[in-house]
Scaffold this motif. Structure first.
Motif, PDB file in Angstrom:
ATOM      1  N   ALA A 125       6.869  -6.612  -1.970  1.00  9.11           N
ATOM      2  CA  ALA A 125       5.467  -6.293  -2.258  1.00  9.11           C
ATOM      3  C   ALA A 125       4.996  -6.780  -3.624  1.00  9.11           C
ATOM      4  N   HIS A 126       5.928  -7.074  -4.539  1.00  3.69           N
ATOM      5  CA  HIS A 126       5.542  -7.524  -5.880  1.00  3.69           C
ATOM      6  C   HIS A 126       6.400  -8.739  -6.237  1.00  3.69           C
ATOM      7  N   LEU A 127       5.763  -9.878  -6.296  1.00  2.21           N
ATOM      8  CA  LEU A 127       6.445 -11.141  -6.583  1.00  2.21           C
ATOM      9  C   LEU A 127       7.256 -11.032  -7.866  1.00  2.21           C
ATOM     10  N   HIS A 128       8.427 -11.641  -7.882  1.00  2.00           N
ATOM     11  CA  HIS A 128       9.255 -11.722  -9.082  1.00  2.00           C
ATOM     12  C   HIS A 128      10.175 -12.930  -8.969  1.00  2.00           C
ATOM     13  N   GLN A 129      10.318 -13.620 -10.086  1.00  2.00           N
ATOM     14  CA  GLN A 129      11.163 -14.815 -10.162  1.00  2.00           C
ATOM     15  C   GLN A 129      12.483 -14.434 -10.828  1.00  2.00           C
ATOM     16  N   HIS A 130      13.596 -14.743 -10.182  1.00  2.00           N
ATOM     17  CA  HIS A 130      14.916 -14.457 -10.743  1.00  2.00           C
ATOM     18  C   HIS A 130      15.356 -15.587 -11.662  1.00  2.00           C
ATOM     19  N   VAL A 131      15.962 -15.203 -12.786  1.00  2.00           N
ATOM     20  CA  VAL A 131      16.579 -16.140 -13.724  1.00  2.00           C
ATOM     21  C   VAL A 131      18.016 -15.633 -13.898  1.00  2.00           C
ATOM     22  N   VAL A 132      18.947 -16.298 -13.215  1.00  2.00           N
ATOM     23  CA  VAL A 132      20.332 -15.820 -13.156  1.00  2.00           C
ATOM     24  C   VAL A 132      21.231 -16.790 -13.915  1.00  2.00           C
ATOM     25  N   PRO A 133      21.737 -16.361 -15.080  1.00  2.00           N
ATOM     26  CA  PRO A 133      22.647 -17.241 -15.830  1.00  2.00           C
ATOM     27  C   PRO A 133      23.978 -17.386 -15.107  1.00  2.00           C
ATOM     28  N   ARG A 134      24.579 -18.556 -15.251  1.00  2.00           N
ATOM     29  CA  ARG A 134      25.865 -18.828 -14.608  1.00  2.00           C
ATOM     30  C   ARG A 134      26.807 -19.474 -15.609  1.00  2.00           C
ATOM     31  N   ALA A 158       2.051 -10.147  -3.922  1.00  2.00           N
ATOM     32  CA  ALA A 158       3.289 -10.432  -3.199  1.00  2.00           C
ATOM     33  C   ALA A 158       3.545 -11.923  -2.981  1.00  2.00           C
ATOM     34  N   ASP A 159       2.505 -12.679  -2.759  1.00  2.00           N
ATOM     35  CA  ASP A 159       2.663 -14.055  -2.290  1.00  2.00           C
ATOM     36  C   ASP A 159       2.378 -15.061  -3.398  1.00  2.00           C
ATOM     37  N   TYR A 160       3.300 -15.992  -3.593  1.00  2.00           N
ATOM     38  CA  TYR A 160       3.184 -16.989  -4.659  1.00  2.00           C
ATOM     39  C   TYR A 160       1.845 -17.735  -4.647  1.00  2.00           C
ATOM     40  N   PRO A 161       1.323 -18.173  -3.502  1.00  2.00           N
ATOM     41  CA  PRO A 161       0.026 -18.862  -3.510  1.00  2.00           C
ATOM     42  C   PRO A 161      -1.144 -17.984  -3.986  1.00  2.00           C
ATOM     43  N   ASP A 162      -0.936 -16.665  -4.019  1.00  2.00           N
ATOM     44  CA  ASP A 162      -2.001 -15.766  -4.460  1.00  2.00           C
ATOM     45  C   ASP A 162      -2.055 -15.575  -5.978  1.00  2.00           C
ATOM     46  N   LEU A 163      -1.094 -16.155  -6.708  1.00  2.00           N
ATOM     47  CA  LEU A 163      -1.150 -16.088  -8.166  1.00  2.00           C
ATOM     48  C   LEU A 163      -2.331 -16.904  -8.674  1.00  2.00           C
ATOM     49  N   THR A 184       0.794  -1.222   0.000  1.00  2.00           N
ATOM     50  CA  THR A 184       0.000   0.000   0.000  1.00  2.00           C
ATOM     51  C   THR A 184       0.827   1.274   0.000  1.00  2.00           C
ATOM     52  N   THR A 185       2.142   1.179   0.226  1.00  2.00           N
ATOM     53  CA  THR A 185       2.957   2.386   0.306  1.00  2.00           C
ATOM     54  C   THR A 185       4.015   2.399  -0.785  1.00  2.00           C
ATOM     55  N   GLY A 186       4.361   3.580  -1.242  1.00  2.00           N
ATOM     56  CA  GLY A 186       5.425   3.725  -2.223  1.00  2.00           C
ATOM     57  C   GLY A 186       5.000   3.292  -3.609  1.00  2.00           C
ATOM     58  N   GLU A 187       5.717   3.787  -4.588  1.00  2.00           N
ATOM     59  CA  GLU A 187       5.451   3.376  -5.960  1.00  2.00           C
ATOM     60  C   GLU A 187       6.210   2.095  -6.241  1.00  2.00           C
ATOM     61  N   CYS A 188       5.520   1.087  -6.694  1.00  2.00           N
ATOM     62  CA  CYS A 188       6.147  -0.198  -6.979  1.00  2.00           C
ATOM     63  C   CYS A 188       6.901  -0.122  -8.309  1.00  2.00           C
ATOM     64  N   PRO A 189       8.210  -0.406  -8.296  1.00  2.00           N
ATOM     65  CA  PRO A 189       8.965  -0.348  -9.549  1.00  2.00           C
ATOM     66  C   PRO A 189       8.462  -1.357 -10.582  1.00  2.00           C
ATOM     67  N   PHE A 190       7.971  -2.520 -10.134  1.00  2.00           N
ATOM     68  CA  PHE A 190       7.488  -3.529 -11.087  1.00  2.00           C
ATOM     69  C   PHE A 190       6.166  -3.105 -11.719  1.00  2.00           C
ATOM     70  N   CYS A 191       5.377  -2.323 -11.017  1.00  2.00           N
ATOM     71  CA  CYS A 191       4.157  -1.756 -11.610  1.00  2.00           C
ATOM     72  C   CYS A 191       4.516  -0.594 -12.531  1.00  2.00           C
ATOM     73  N   ARG A 192       5.500   0.215 -12.133  1.00  2.00           N
ATOM     74  CA  ARG A 192       5.913   1.366 -12.943  1.00  2.00           C
ATOM     75  C   ARG A 192       6.535   0.913 -14.256  1.00  2.00           C
ATOM     76  N   ILE A 193       7.333  -0.139 -14.235  1.00  2.00           N
ATOM     77  CA  ILE A 193       7.984  -0.646 -15.444  1.00  2.00           C
ATOM     78  C   ILE A 193       6.953  -0.948 -16.525  1.00  2.00           C
ATOM     79  N   GLN A 194       5.809  -1.455 -16.118  1.00  2.00           N
ATOM     80  CA  GLN A 194       4.758  -1.817 -17.077  1.00  2.00           C
ATOM     81  C   GLN A 194       4.270  -0.626 -17.887  1.00  2.00           C
ATOM     82  N   THR A 195       4.397   0.585 -17.340  1.00  2.00           N
ATOM     83  CA  THR A 195       3.905   1.780 -18.016  1.00  2.00           C
ATOM     84  C   THR A 195       4.940   2.377 -18.970  1.00  2.00           C
TER      85      THR A 195
END
Length: 180
Positions: free
Chosen positions: A138-147, A89-94, A40-51
């Motif tokens: 606050a905004h779920l995200h899955q990392h994909v990190v190449p190695r 935010a929470d994986y089970p809520d997808l 509920t607080t602050g601007e979410c960067p993952f929501c902003r990126i979409q715009t």
């Protein structure tokens, strides 16, 4: 020793013969700029990126319920994140559709990164909650990190610095072109 100066009069410090690799862009991350504390607080960067347009937002691919974006603070070159469009935010809520697309985009991200960079392996995962290490909980995200074999050297361990051999905009374009 007590009489050894730790700082010169101009505040520059005593030379210690160490090289410096300045990364001032990391201060935004360290300060937590634009990080929402909760849903509920602050601007979410993952929501902003979409715009933003894809180039400005470093978006590699947009799906129906999720998108793939370069991490602004990557662990390795080509470090991607798969994010649902919906602020959740929470994986089970997808939803079933979001869960499916996050999984499919993660697979596609691995294929694309492997095809353009020859990655030897990947770290895949998400941190759920601040106590679990989520930088933006606050905004779920899955990392994909190449190695790659030997990609960990003294820089991140001793120098606490990551080296990236390519500009983010070039990496985004390379991955976006290969996505199709």
């Amino acid at each position: 020793m007590a009489d050894d100066p730790v700082e010169t009069q101009d505040g520059a410090g005593v030379p210690d013969e160490l090289e410096r690799l300045w990364t001032p862009h990391r201060m935004a991350y360290i300060r937590g700029e634009n990080k929402p504390l909760d849903g509920t607080t602050g601007e979410c960067p993952f929501c902003r990126i979409q715009t933003l347009d894809d180039e400005e937002g470093l978006v590699v691919h947009r799906g129906d319920t999720a998108y793939v974006v370069l991490n602004l603070y990557p662990y390795t070159p080509g470090h991607l994140m798969v994010c649902p469009f919906r602020h959740v935010a929470d994986y089970p809520d997808l939803t079933v559709e979001e869960t499916d697309e996050v999984a499919r985009l993660t697979q596609a991200a691995m294929r694309v990164v492997r095809s353009v960079s020859g990655a030897h392996g990947f770290n895949i995962g998400m941190n759920q909650g601040a106590v679990a290490g989520a930088g933006i909980a606050a905004h779920l995200h899955q990392h994909v990190v190449p190695r790659w074999a030997g990609d960990q050297n003294f820089m991140p361990i001793i120098g606490r610095t990551r080296t990236l051999p390519q500009l983010m905009t070039e990496t985004r374009q390379l991955l976006a072109d290969a996505w199709a």
